[in-house]
Design an enzyme around this catalytic site. Structure first.
Site, PDB file in Angstrom:
ATOM      1  N   ALA A 264      -7.076 -89.686 -64.359  1.00  0.00           N
ATOM      2  CA  ALA A 264      -7.796 -90.947 -64.554  1.00  0.00           C
ATOM      3  C   ALA A 264      -7.766 -91.425 -66.006  1.00  0.00           C
ATOM      4  CB  ALA A 264      -9.237 -90.814 -64.068  1.00  0.00           C
ATOM      5  N   THR A 265      -7.716 -90.495 -66.959  1.00  0.00           N
ATOM      6  CA  THR A 265      -7.640 -90.919 -68.359  1.00  0.00           C
ATOM      7  C   THR A 265      -6.369 -91.730 -68.585  1.00  0.00           C
ATOM      8  OG1 THR A 265      -8.874 -88.975 -69.081  1.00  0.00           O
ATOM      9  CG2 THR A 265      -7.573 -90.116 -70.759  1.00  0.00           C
TER      10      THR A 265
ATOM     11  N   GLN B 137     -14.851 -90.755 -59.940  1.00  0.00           N
ATOM     12  CA  GLN B 137     -15.939 -90.057 -59.235  1.00  0.00           C
ATOM     13  C   GLN B 137     -16.130 -90.566 -57.816  1.00  0.00           C
ATOM     14  OE1 GLN B 137     -17.613 -87.439 -60.286  1.00  0.00           O
ATOM     15  NE2 GLN B 137     -16.981 -87.431 -62.423  1.00  0.00           N
TER      16      GLN B 137
ATOM     17  N   CYS C 136     -18.529 -84.251 -71.604  1.00  0.00           N
ATOM     18  CA  CYS C 136     -17.248 -84.570 -72.224  1.00  0.00           C
ATOM     19  C   CYS C 136     -17.337 -84.593 -73.738  1.00  0.00           C
ATOM     20  CB  CYS C 136     -16.729 -85.901 -71.726  1.00  0.00           C
ATOM     21  SG  CYS C 136     -16.479 -85.879 -69.957  1.00  0.00           S
TER      22      CYS C 136
ATOM     23  N   ALA D 139      -7.126 -86.460 -58.994  1.00  0.00           N
ATOM     24  CA  ALA D 139      -7.195 -85.503 -57.881  1.00  0.00           C
ATOM     25  C   ALA D 139      -8.248 -84.416 -58.101  1.00  0.00           C
ATOM     26  CB  ALA D 139      -5.822 -84.847 -57.676  1.00  0.00           C
ATOM     27  N   HIS D 140      -8.497 -84.055 -59.348  1.00  0.00           N
ATOM     28  CA  HIS D 140      -9.313 -82.845 -59.555  1.00  0.00           C
ATOM     29  C   HIS D 140     -10.808 -83.058 -59.339  1.00  0.00           C
ATOM     30  CE1 HIS D 140     -11.132 -83.192 -63.712  1.00  0.00           C
ATOM     31  NE2 HIS D 140     -10.191 -84.114 -63.841  1.00  0.00           N
TER      32      HIS D 140
ATOM     33  N   THR E  98       9.606 -87.119 -64.852  1.00  0.00           N
ATOM     34  CA  THR E  98       9.823 -86.430 -63.583  1.00  0.00           C
ATOM     35  C   THR E  98       8.487 -86.172 -62.892  1.00  0.00           C
ATOM     36  OG1 THR E  98      11.804 -85.399 -64.442  1.00  0.00           O
ATOM     37  CG2 THR E  98      10.781 -84.337 -62.532  1.00  0.00           C
TER      38      THR E  98
ATOM     39  N   ASN F  93     -20.127 -90.951 -63.876  1.00  0.00           N
ATOM     40  CA  ASN F  93     -19.939 -89.507 -63.864  1.00  0.00           C
ATOM     41  C   ASN F  93     -21.169 -88.728 -64.295  1.00  0.00           C
ATOM     42  OD1 ASN F  93     -18.774 -91.006 -66.208  1.00  0.00           O
ATOM     43  ND2 ASN F  93     -18.975 -89.000 -67.146  1.00  0.00           N
TER      44      ASN F  93
HETATM   45  C1  LIG Z   1     -13.277 -87.250 -64.934  1.00  0.00           C
HETATM   46  C2  LIG Z   1     -13.315 -88.685 -65.217  1.00  0.00           C
HETATM   47  C3  LIG Z   1     -12.290 -89.313 -65.920  1.00  0.00           C
HETATM   48  C4  LIG Z   1     -11.129 -88.544 -66.497  1.00  0.00           C
HETATM   49  O1  LIG Z   1     -10.270 -88.111 -65.495  1.00  0.00           O
HETATM   50  P1  LIG Z   1      -9.098 -87.071 -65.822  1.00  0.00           P
HETATM   51  O2  LIG Z   1      -8.296 -87.034 -64.579  1.00  0.00           O
HETATM   52  O3  LIG Z   1      -9.791 -85.780 -66.119  1.00  0.00           O
HETATM   53  O4  LIG Z   1      -8.343 -87.593 -66.972  1.00  0.00           O
HETATM   54  C5  LIG Z   1     -12.362 -90.668 -66.108  1.00  0.00           C
HETATM   55  N1  LIG Z   1     -13.389 -91.384 -65.635  1.00  0.00           N
HETATM   56  C6  LIG Z   1     -14.397 -90.832 -64.956  1.00  0.00           C
HETATM   57  C7  LIG Z   1     -15.505 -91.675 -64.433  1.00  0.00           C
HETATM   58  C8  LIG Z   1     -14.403 -89.451 -64.726  1.00  0.00           C
HETATM   59  O5  LIG Z   1     -15.412 -88.902 -64.069  1.00  0.00           O
END
Ligand SMILES: *Cc1c(COP(=O)(O)O)cnc(C)c1O
Length: 391
Positions: free
Chosen positions: A78-79, A186, A333, A207-208, A247, A158
């Protein structure tokens, strides 16, 4: 799913990350082994097998967003998706306008790229939320200007789990011809999201937070009505329709797809179960401890989230005495700094209440036994700390 026997530390930090679902691991394994091919290899079976796995995953991610597969760009998370959306749109739309609107409670992965854009000469409006964490649609409407290109408001926060009215924001932006980006790291797979229904033009996913692996995510980029102009931020080879070269991480993508397919089936049931557990946790904490304050709207909130301040108790001190619980204070964070959470400060809660905030994140393997255990331990610890406090 069968409950696991209770182990300590009890994991209640599902907003930070989630364990990978065993079904997801199972799906990933062959792509580390005999199916190791590069999906960009078009001339042999190794490449074709990898491409097939990526195609299936792309369809599954798209389906959960109500998108088409061609609108999904795989990223590292997401970053990166937020960076690509914000910088990519502002750069590509320079001739159209110079202004971007966002919210003070956004993740740093949105706020920091907007600061970067500001240094490049773009104009950024950062709206303060209402005291319950929700964006005011009236204030948002007032902030929109003729040169506004993009509005970026997260789907779910988050820290406090607050759900923003994305459909209303999307409708407002659509009416004004402004693009709408939402960070759904989230929310995706936890609450129903649909890029058509909600008029979302760009959606960041990872995904995580969804029982998939770390280091893989996606950006949904609308292709029609309207087609979103986007400047790539990583060049080289033209993968992902030229929007993100490199890739593809095939095992992670296969796992990400599986995580989305599971969420599509299990989301509703899981949400009901987690909301009930979360409400039980809150009821127990409120019954056991005096001076419990919930931060953020209770009604518009992720099912697995609770954010609570204990009056007169420092959250860091509290968690220090609870090594058997895996929890976060206000802001995980930026925990390298001692600053209280920028989200809670934006809500206008005082410094003391912000420093007393504990974030509970419940998830797929959280049990009632764990919730009861945690509530009991926190009650005892809070009373101990208060007894020690100089009068
Ligand atoms: C965890 C999070 C991110 C960052 O996601 P990553 O995949 O760890 O880079 C960005 N925005 C929100 C709201 C998050 O909770």
């Amino acid at each position: 799913m069968k409950a696991r026997p209770m182990k300590t530390p009890v994991y209640l930090d599902y907003h930070a990350t989630t364990p990978v679902d065993p079904r997801v691991i199972e799906r990933m394994l062959p792509y580390f082994g005999e199916r190791f091919g590069n999906p960009a290899s078009r001339s042999h079976r190794f490449g074709w097998e990898a491409e097939k796995a990526v195609d299936l995953a792309r369809r599954r991610v798209a389906a959960l967003a109500g998108a088409t597969p061609r609108e999904i760009v795989f990223t590292s998370g997401a970053t990166e998706s937020n960076n690509l959306a914000l910088k990519g749109v502002m750069e590509a739309c320079r001739s159209r306008g110079n202004h971007l609107v966002t919210l003070a409670t956004e993740h740093k992965a949105v706020l920091d790229p907007t600061r970067h854009l500001e240094r490049q000469g773009f104009r950024v409006t950062v709206l303060a939320p209402e005291p319950d964490g929700l964006v005011s649609l009236d204030r948002l409407r007032e902030a929109l200007a003729p040169d506004t290109v993009l509005v970026s408001v997260m789907a779910a926060n988050n820290e406090i789990g607050v759900l923003q009215p994305v459909a209303e924001i999307g409708a407002l932006c659509r009416e004004r011809g402004i693009l709408f980006h939402s960070d759904a790291a989230q929310a995706f797979g936890k609450i129903p999201l649909d890029v058509e229904r909600d008029s979302i033009d760009l959606l960041s996913i990872t995904a995580h937070k969804l029982y998939g692996p770390k280091g893989i995510g996606a950006l949904y980029v609308r292709r029609r009505n309207p087609r979103v102009p986007l400047a790539a931020q990583i060049d080289g080879g033209g993968h992902e329709a030229g929007m993100r070269s490199g890739t593809l991480n095939v095992p992670a993508i296969a796992g990400f797809g599986e995580a989305c397919a599971i969420a599509a089936v299990e989301m509703a049931g899981e949400a009901a179960r987690l909301a009930a557990l979360r409400d039980h946790l809150r009821a127990r904490l409120e019954a056991d401890i005096e001076g419990v304050r919930v931060n953020g709207s209770l009604e518009r909130r992720l099912p697995g989230n609770l954010n609570i301040s204990f009056e007169g108790v420092e959250a860091d001190a509290l968690l220090m005495t609870l090594p058997d619980l895996a929890l976060s204070t206000g802001s995980a964070c930026s925990s390298a700094t001692v600053e209280p959470s920028h989200v809670l400060r934006a809500l206008g809660v005082g410094e003391e209440r912000a420093r007393g905030a504990v974030r509970f994140g419940l998830g797929r393997w959280t049990t009632a036994e764990e919730v009861d255990y945690a509530a009991g331990r926190i009650g005892a610890a809070a009373r101990n700390l208060r007894a020690l406090r100089p009068q």
